[in-house]
Write an enzyme that holds these catalytic residues in place. Sequence first.
Site, PDB file in Angstrom:
ATOM      1  CG  LEU A  36      -1.864  -1.513   1.254  1.00 54.75           C
ATOM      2  CD1 LEU A  36      -2.645  -0.818   2.593  1.00 54.75           C
ATOM      3  CD2 LEU A  36      -2.931  -0.963   0.555  1.00 54.75           C
ATOM      4  N   GLY A  37      -0.054   2.213   0.048  1.00 52.59           N
ATOM      5  CA  GLY A  37       0.930   3.964  -0.172  1.00 52.59           C
ATOM      6  C   GLY A  37       1.023   4.114  -1.285  1.00 52.59           C
ATOM      7  CB  CYS A  40       2.890   9.170  -2.412  1.00 47.94           C
ATOM      8  SG  CYS A  40       2.896  10.382  -0.816  1.00 47.94           S
ATOM      9  N   GLY A 176      10.014  20.379 -14.755  1.00 43.51           N
ATOM     10  CA  GLY A 176       8.486  20.331 -13.955  1.00 43.51           C
ATOM     11  C   GLY A 176       9.117  20.322 -12.490  1.00 43.51           C
ATOM     12  CG  ASP A 298      -1.613  11.452  -9.048  1.00 48.14           C
ATOM     13  OD1 ASP A 298      -2.748  12.449  -8.047  1.00 48.14           O
ATOM     14  OD2 ASP A 298      -0.433  11.542  -9.399  1.00 48.14           O
ATOM     15  CG  HIS A 431      10.046  36.922  16.916  1.00 46.74           C
ATOM     16  ND1 HIS A 431      10.499  37.677  15.431  1.00 46.74           N
ATOM     17  CD2 HIS A 431      11.642  37.257  17.435  1.00 46.74           C
ATOM     18  CE1 HIS A 431      12.063  38.428  15.463  1.00 46.74           C
ATOM     19  NE2 HIS A 431      12.092  38.082  17.048  1.00 46.74           N
TER      20      HIS A 431
HETATM   21  C1  LIG Z   1       9.011  11.417  -8.222  1.00 49.40           C
HETATM   22  C2  LIG Z   1       7.527  11.848  -7.340  1.00 49.40           C
HETATM   23  C3  LIG Z   1       7.994  12.685  -6.846  1.00 49.40           C
HETATM   24  C4  LIG Z   1       6.714  13.238  -6.140  1.00 49.40           C
HETATM   25  N1  LIG Z   1       6.109  14.101  -5.025  1.00 49.40           N
HETATM   26  C5  LIG Z   1       5.563  14.039  -4.465  1.00 49.40           C
HETATM   27  C6  LIG Z   1       5.822  15.612  -3.429  1.00 49.40           C
HETATM   28  O1  LIG Z   1       6.166  15.182  -2.912  1.00 49.40           O
HETATM   29  N2  LIG Z   1       4.092  15.735  -2.447  1.00 49.40           N
HETATM   30  C7  LIG Z   1       3.203  15.481  -3.158  1.00 49.40           C
HETATM   31  O2  LIG Z   1       1.881  15.780  -2.904  1.00 49.40           O
HETATM   32  N3  LIG Z   1       2.848  14.684  -4.364  1.00 49.40           N
HETATM   33  C8  LIG Z   1       4.346  14.051  -4.465  1.00 49.40           C
HETATM   34  N4  LIG Z   1       4.241  13.287  -5.809  1.00 49.40           N
HETATM   35  C9  LIG Z   1       2.395  12.821  -6.383  1.00 49.40           C
HETATM   36  C10 LIG Z   1       1.815  11.937  -5.087  1.00 49.40           C
HETATM   37  O3  LIG Z   1       2.924  10.707  -5.761  1.00 49.40           O
HETATM   38  C11 LIG Z   1       0.571  11.728  -6.420  1.00 49.40           C
HETATM   39  O4  LIG Z   1       0.114  12.769  -6.312  1.00 49.40           O
HETATM   40  C12 LIG Z   1      -0.271  10.224  -5.381  1.00 49.40           C
HETATM   41  O5  LIG Z   1       0.756   9.617  -4.988  1.00 49.40           O
HETATM   42  C13 LIG Z   1      -1.914   9.995  -6.134  1.00 49.40           C
HETATM   43  O6  LIG Z   1      -2.407   9.571  -4.985  1.00 49.40           O
HETATM   44  P1  LIG Z   1      -3.001   8.527  -5.536  1.00 49.40           P
HETATM   45  O7  LIG Z   1      -4.038   7.959  -4.704  1.00 49.40           O
HETATM   46  O8  LIG Z   1      -4.531   8.910  -6.630  1.00 49.40           O
HETATM   47  O9  LIG Z   1      -2.337   7.277  -6.512  1.00 49.40           O
HETATM   48  P2  LIG Z   1      -1.429   6.580  -6.833  1.00 49.40           P
HETATM   49  O10 LIG Z   1      -0.343   7.080  -5.822  1.00 49.40           O
HETATM   50  O11 LIG Z   1      -1.035   6.577  -8.018  1.00 49.40           O
HETATM   51  O12 LIG Z   1      -1.532   5.400  -6.363  1.00 49.40           O
HETATM   52  C14 LIG Z   1      -2.732   4.451  -7.342  1.00 49.40           C
HETATM   53  C15 LIG Z   1      -2.590   2.761  -6.524  1.00 49.40           C
HETATM   54  O13 LIG Z   1      -3.376   1.698  -7.227  1.00 49.40           O
HETATM   55  C16 LIG Z   1      -2.953   0.949  -7.757  1.00 49.40           C
HETATM   56  N5  LIG Z   1      -3.234   1.127  -9.089  1.00 49.40           N
HETATM   57  C17 LIG Z   1      -3.476   1.274 -10.347  1.00 49.40           C
HETATM   58  N6  LIG Z   1      -4.458   0.483 -10.853  1.00 49.40           N
HETATM   59  C18 LIG Z   1      -5.328  -0.727  -9.784  1.00 49.40           C
HETATM   60  C19 LIG Z   1      -5.988  -1.557 -10.024  1.00 49.40           C
HETATM   61  N7  LIG Z   1      -6.322  -1.933 -11.728  1.00 49.40           N
HETATM   62  N8  LIG Z   1      -6.770  -2.129  -9.398  1.00 49.40           N
HETATM   63  C20 LIG Z   1      -5.763  -2.455  -8.152  1.00 49.40           C
HETATM   64  N9  LIG Z   1      -4.473  -1.229  -7.888  1.00 49.40           N
HETATM   65  C21 LIG Z   1      -4.743  -0.453  -8.665  1.00 49.40           C
HETATM   66  C22 LIG Z   1      -1.526   1.510  -8.216  1.00 49.40           C
HETATM   67  O14 LIG Z   1      -0.652  -0.080  -7.950  1.00 49.40           O
HETATM   68  C23 LIG Z   1      -1.055   2.300  -7.200  1.00 49.40           C
HETATM   69  O15 LIG Z   1      -1.320   2.025  -5.564  1.00 49.40           O
HETATM   70  C24 LIG Z   1       4.997  12.790  -6.538  1.00 49.40           C
HETATM   71  C25 LIG Z   1       5.361  12.142  -7.412  1.00 49.40           C
HETATM   72  C26 LIG Z   1       6.825  11.672  -8.163  1.00 49.40           C
HETATM   73  C27 LIG Z   1       6.931  10.640  -9.692  1.00 49.40           C
END
Ligand SMILES: Cc1cc2nc3c(=O)[nH]c(=O)nc-3n(C[C@H](O)[C@H](O)[C@H](O)COP(=O)(O)OP(=O)(O)OC[C@H]3O[C@@H](n4cnc5c(N)ncnc54)[C@H](O)[C@@H]3O)c2cc1C
Length: 446
Positions: A36-37, A40, A176, A298, A431
């Site tokens: 999980l996680g 991010c 970016g 996302d 402060h």
């Molecule tokens: C290098 C990098 C640095 C970042 N740094 C930051 C930061 O500093 N601060 C910040 O706010 N954001 C940051 N982000 C963005 C952040 O990681 C995402 O916005 C966040 O993880 C989105 O969360 P989410 O739950 O929407 O999706 P995700 O984290 O993408 O999680 C989706 C999950 O769904 C699973 N999944 C996909 N399809 C299926 C399926 N069909 N069935 C079951 N499971 C599935 C995946 O395996 C994944 O575990 C960063 C991203 C990257 C790549």
Amino acid sequence: MYDLIIMGGGPAGYLSAERAGALGKSVLLVEASDNLGGVCLNEGCIPTKTLLNGAKLYAHAKDSEKYGVTASQVGYDLAKAMGWKNRVITTLRKGIDYQMRQHNVEVIRGERARLVSRNTVRAGGSDHEGANILVATGGSTTVPPIPGIDGTNVVTSRELLQIDSLPESLAIIGGGYIGMEFASYFSALGVSVTVVEMMEEIIPFMDPSLSSMLRKQLKGVTYELGATVERIEGSTLTYSRNGETHSIDAELILASVGRRPNVADMGFEEAGLDVDRSGVNVNERMETNLPGVYAAGDVTGKSLLAHAAYRMGEVAVSAMFADGERMRYQAIPWVVYTAPEVAGCGFTAAEAEERGIAVETAELPMRVNGRFLAEHGDERGVCKVVVDAKSRALLGVHMLGTGSSEIIYGAAAMIEAELRVQDIKQVVFPHPTVSEMIRDTLWQLE
Ligand SMILES: Cc1cc2nc3c(=O)[nH]c(=O)nc-3n(C[C@H](O)[C@H](O)[C@H](O)COP(=O)(O)OP(=O)(O)OC[C@H]3O[C@@H](n4cnc5c(N)ncnc54)[C@H](O)[C@@H]3O)c2cc1C
């Protein structure tokens, strides 16, 4: 029949599971990977910030003499840094697993979930029924269709977080926030970094003056702006600008041009879910076009940040089981964790004016702040505020300088609460802290 089935165990998915579990609802969470996680925790926010902190410590130690600290043998051990990063990830994964158990969330791992109908999710060869379904399948790195991008020395952020030796040189395609955080990390460690960006400035969503100020402070980074990458041949990257072609050589090339929603092969189209190129379409309650099916994070393409994903998940759970809150995007803070870091919340002056809002603005250099000067003597920084000229409500705060990431939530609270300049002036800030910059900058307004 579960009260809620969640597809995806990233920030949107696991926090929604926790919130719904806390309400006593029966929840099934399906995660395609073993952990999980999401992005991010496993390959995004947490590993990058853990590594960046090491690079910041290293840079500080090398620069410590003027503070009276003599450090004669400052070194950076990549293997140890990676080891610490992995320990942080493992600890936080355990924390999420614990929360799932605490909230009686049933978890299926290592199985891709598929939306079969508005009440049915298929996972692990079985169909599971849910009164509500949350799509939280997140996003993935976009790999641009550049000839040679599949070469062995081209990596995405995922692979770059696993390297076992530092390259001598790194070219980053895309300026970016992700590209710039890597530029900051590697340049701090002495790697020669070139950022190749198609736009005329890095991090386009930022106030342009902050972007150029940040650029100038990242030592050891070369910028090729307004440059389109044409092809990659081995370690040679060729780009064009104003009709001219140029080449650079780099041991490693990072492709970091953006992210796309994970919507393919999950049954969305067949189930009739409204999806387009930007992701799953949702309203302000995170409802999709299918009754009982929600989306958060996302995958909606709305605000690609973990904290936005958390909030979208909370709004979805609230829409399912409570009065129903509304998702607001106006005061979602963002941070670029470079050294120095940049943080912002709300409108820049240009964004407000585009919307026809007359604004007043003020700015102050960070060096007027006692705490900032004491701790970051040579760093340049600035705080900018944007205020509605008519109502005097705070519309935006944009800061460059170490400490900004921990302060910007204050601006979010003020903007959410629609506080006016005269209200904020009555709030006492501690402060000496860098947070005083927000208050002091507001006092610059007439
Ligand atoms: C290098 C990098 C640095 C970042 N740094 C930051 C930061 O500093 N601060 C910040 O706010 N954001 C940051 N982000 C963005 C952040 O990681 C995402 O916005 C966040 O993880 C989105 O969360 P989410 O739950 O929407 O999706 P995700 O984290 O993408 O999680 C989706 C999950 O769904 C699973 N999944 C996909 N399809 C299926 C399926 N069909 N069935 C079951 N499971 C599935 C995946 O395996 C994944 O575990 C960063 C991203 C990257 C790549």
